[in-house]
Enzyme design. Sequence first.
Site, PDB file in Angstrom:
ATOM      1  N   GLU A   1      -4.310  -0.597   7.895  1.00  0.00           N
ATOM      2  CA  GLU A   1      -3.183  -0.217   8.765  1.00  0.00           C
ATOM      3  C   GLU A   1      -3.359  -0.870  10.122  1.00  0.00           C
ATOM      4  O   GLU A   1      -4.468  -0.927  10.651  1.00  0.00           O
ATOM      5  CB  GLU A   1      -3.122   1.304   9.009  1.00  0.00           C
TER       6      GLU A   1
ATOM      7  N   TYR B   1      -5.565   0.711  15.437  1.00  0.00           N
ATOM      8  CA  TYR B   1      -4.347   0.721  16.248  1.00  0.00           C
ATOM      9  C   TYR B   1      -4.576   0.320  17.692  1.00  0.00           C
ATOM     10  O   TYR B   1      -3.728  -0.311  18.303  1.00  0.00           O
ATOM     11  CB  TYR B   1      -3.687   2.106  16.214  1.00  0.00           C
TER      12      TYR B   1
ATOM     13  N   GLU C   1      -8.045   8.286   6.322  1.00  0.00           N
ATOM     14  CA  GLU C   1      -8.412   8.824   7.633  1.00  0.00           C
ATOM     15  C   GLU C   1      -8.946  10.253   7.597  1.00  0.00           C
ATOM     16  O   GLU C   1      -8.328  11.179   8.143  1.00  0.00           O
ATOM     17  CB  GLU C   1      -7.204   8.757   8.587  1.00  0.00           C
TER      18      GLU C   1
ATOM     19  N   ASN D   1      -8.317   1.216   9.436  1.00  0.00           N
ATOM     20  CA  ASN D   1      -7.039   1.420  10.131  1.00  0.00           C
ATOM     21  C   ASN D   1      -7.290   1.257  11.625  1.00  0.00           C
ATOM     22  O   ASN D   1      -7.990   2.069  12.229  1.00  0.00           O
ATOM     23  CB  ASN D   1      -6.491   2.831   9.877  1.00  0.00           C
TER      24      ASN D   1
ATOM     25  N   HIS E   1      -3.169  11.065   1.224  1.00  0.00           N
ATOM     26  CA  HIS E   1      -2.735  10.711   2.570  1.00  0.00           C
ATOM     27  C   HIS E   1      -2.137  11.968   3.229  1.00  0.00           C
ATOM     28  O   HIS E   1      -0.923  12.093   3.372  1.00  0.00           O
ATOM     29  CB  HIS E   1      -1.733   9.554   2.515  1.00  0.00           C
TER      30      HIS E   1
ATOM     31  N   ARG F   1       0.844  -1.190   0.000  1.00  0.00           N
ATOM     32  CA  ARG F   1       0.000   0.000   0.000  1.00  0.00           C
ATOM     33  C   ARG F   1       0.884   1.246   0.000  1.00  0.00           C
ATOM     34  O   ARG F   1       1.698   1.427   0.913  1.00  0.00           O
ATOM     35  CB  ARG F   1      -0.927   0.016   1.221  1.00  0.00           C
TER      36      ARG F   1
HETATM   37  C1  PNW Z   1      -2.234   7.002  10.912  1.00  0.00           C
HETATM   38  N1  PNW Z   1      -3.329  10.049  16.479  1.00  0.00           N
HETATM   39  O1  PNW Z   1      -2.390   8.301  11.419  1.00  0.00           O
HETATM   40  C2  PNW Z   1      -1.746   7.324   9.531  1.00  0.00           C
HETATM   41  O2  PNW Z   1      -2.575   6.866   8.510  1.00  0.00           O
HETATM   42  C3  PNW Z   1      -0.322   7.003   9.295  1.00  0.00           C
HETATM   43  O3  PNW Z   1       0.169   7.866   8.310  1.00  0.00           O
HETATM   44  C4  PNW Z   1       0.461   7.099  10.589  1.00  0.00           C
HETATM   45  O4  PNW Z   1       1.835   6.969  10.392  1.00  0.00           O
HETATM   46  C5  PNW Z   1      -0.089   6.021  11.502  1.00  0.00           C
HETATM   47  O5  PNW Z   1      -1.467   6.202  11.737  1.00  0.00           O
HETATM   48  C6  PNW Z   1       0.605   5.935  12.850  1.00  0.00           C
HETATM   49  O6  PNW Z   1       0.327   7.047  13.646  1.00  0.00           O
HETATM   50  C7  PNW Z   1      -2.600   8.652  12.692  1.00  0.00           C
HETATM   51  O7  PNW Z   1      -2.642  11.010  16.936  1.00  0.00           O
HETATM   52  C8  PNW Z   1      -1.960   9.792  13.145  1.00  0.00           C
HETATM   53  O8  PNW Z   1      -4.239   9.523  17.169  1.00  0.00           O
HETATM   54  C9  PNW Z   1      -2.201  10.264  14.396  1.00  0.00           C
HETATM   55  C10 PNW Z   1      -3.077   9.578  15.210  1.00  0.00           C
HETATM   56  C11 PNW Z   1      -3.717   8.427  14.756  1.00  0.00           C
HETATM   57  C12 PNW Z   1      -3.474   7.978  13.502  1.00  0.00           C
END
Ligand code: PNW
Length: 467
Positions: free
Chosen positions: A373, A307, A163, A305, A118, A73
Amino acid sequence: MFPRDFAWGAGTAAYQIEGGWQAEGKGPSIWDTFCHEKGGVFGEQSGDVACNSYELWEKDLECIRQLGLTHYRLSFSWSRILPDGTTRHVNQKGVQYYNKVIDDLLACDVSPMVTLYHFDLPQALQDQGGWKSPGIASLFDSYAKFCFQTFGDRIKLWITINEPYVCAKLGHEDGIHAPGLKEPGIAAYLVGHNMLRAHAMVWHSYDSLYRTQQKGWVSLAINSDWVEPLNADCTEDITATERYLAFTLGWFAWPVFVTGDYPEIMRSAIDAQSKKLGYNGSSRLPSFSKDQPAILGTADFFALNYYTSRKVKPGSGCGAMLCMKSDRDAGEVLDPSWPICGVSWLAVVPNGLRKLLKYIKDTFNNPAVYVTENGFSQVGPLQIEDTQRSVFYRDTILEVAKALQEDGVNVRGYFAWSLLDNFEWADGFSVRFGLYHVDFEDKKLCRTIYKSGREYAKMILKHKLGQ
Ligand code: PNW
């Protein structure tokens, strides 16, 4: 454990890896501007060079091959292709660069998944109002059509916008991402609205002009944590969790997958708060006009995505000021039993992904899902033998397998974030998400596989061998 055609991928984004911010005709983006104005990014760092993937693409390809990925990706830098954001002028060098990347991937039997946007809006378009301006939708549509026309014969999976939540909130409410605007309670809703309109317009263009020939799929990547009420028996916590979900996942997924409009909980909360604070304009959450292309049904799959996870209780607002936080009125708590990896917001909860996948199946009518992601960050002393991250990937992939087999979720692929250590937005290079270490101290920007990269490669291989 996984179907034969399951996608095993890793992701990157143009601004985070390419560098070459002015190379061969590229126009500036809002991240170039944001980084060059001091104060916004850790250590005044920037993506001017980053991993220099613009010149070192072949090194990235070696990493992709070594991992045995079936999919990669990447994102296109809009202003590398169209320096002022419009199709009036095309930068052929930029087109050549992405053509080479795509052709090299296909020659190695790796399928590219391409994100059109992005976070890196052409600065020229920001100067005309950026995502706050309604005209952005048709400019994005022209850029997307150019990309479908130019690259679409070889791309089967497209993401329009990555996002929208993060772009809208971090970029226009909190001001911690480019373009650095702090207009709480107003701008983020407008930006989110124009992103949905832009996304839908592009999906309709693909559907009517390119789909028959190119046979690809188009979606937008929605970020979402898994959330649960802090106290499962407490009504206030339960309704706070519903509001939290409406303002995050629901904000973008509800219009696209369920009703064509925002969640009712979101609109009523915003309007009630406006009333309470004596704001007497029209609703701060815009309405979709009947003359615009429909929003409902504009995703061929769900791109998620994921996390981390959160427990939720009623929130603390921001006093007499308008802001999203007060509108949402839901606060997040980290369960102390969840380990934190690297950045403070990232609690390690692999099981949250399984629960979220099940929720998506049940709420959004069982769509095909790609986890676009998922990852684990490192800060501080470097560990090439990153055992914790290896365990994280193993545990998470096991949860994806359970979602597939036991919960019947239609998961089609999994993309680790990220292929390489890279420019982690406001955190600069202080946070490392890579399967490969990048030595940013050295001009050669040498890529070295982490233990987690080796383990991920083993998992992929095992799967390919059908074990
Ligand atoms: C994603 N937060 O962004 C992005 O899609 C990526 O580019 C990034 O590198 C990845 O998550 C890891 O952070 C985020 O502050 C950026 O909560 C910031 C946040 C969450 C997702």
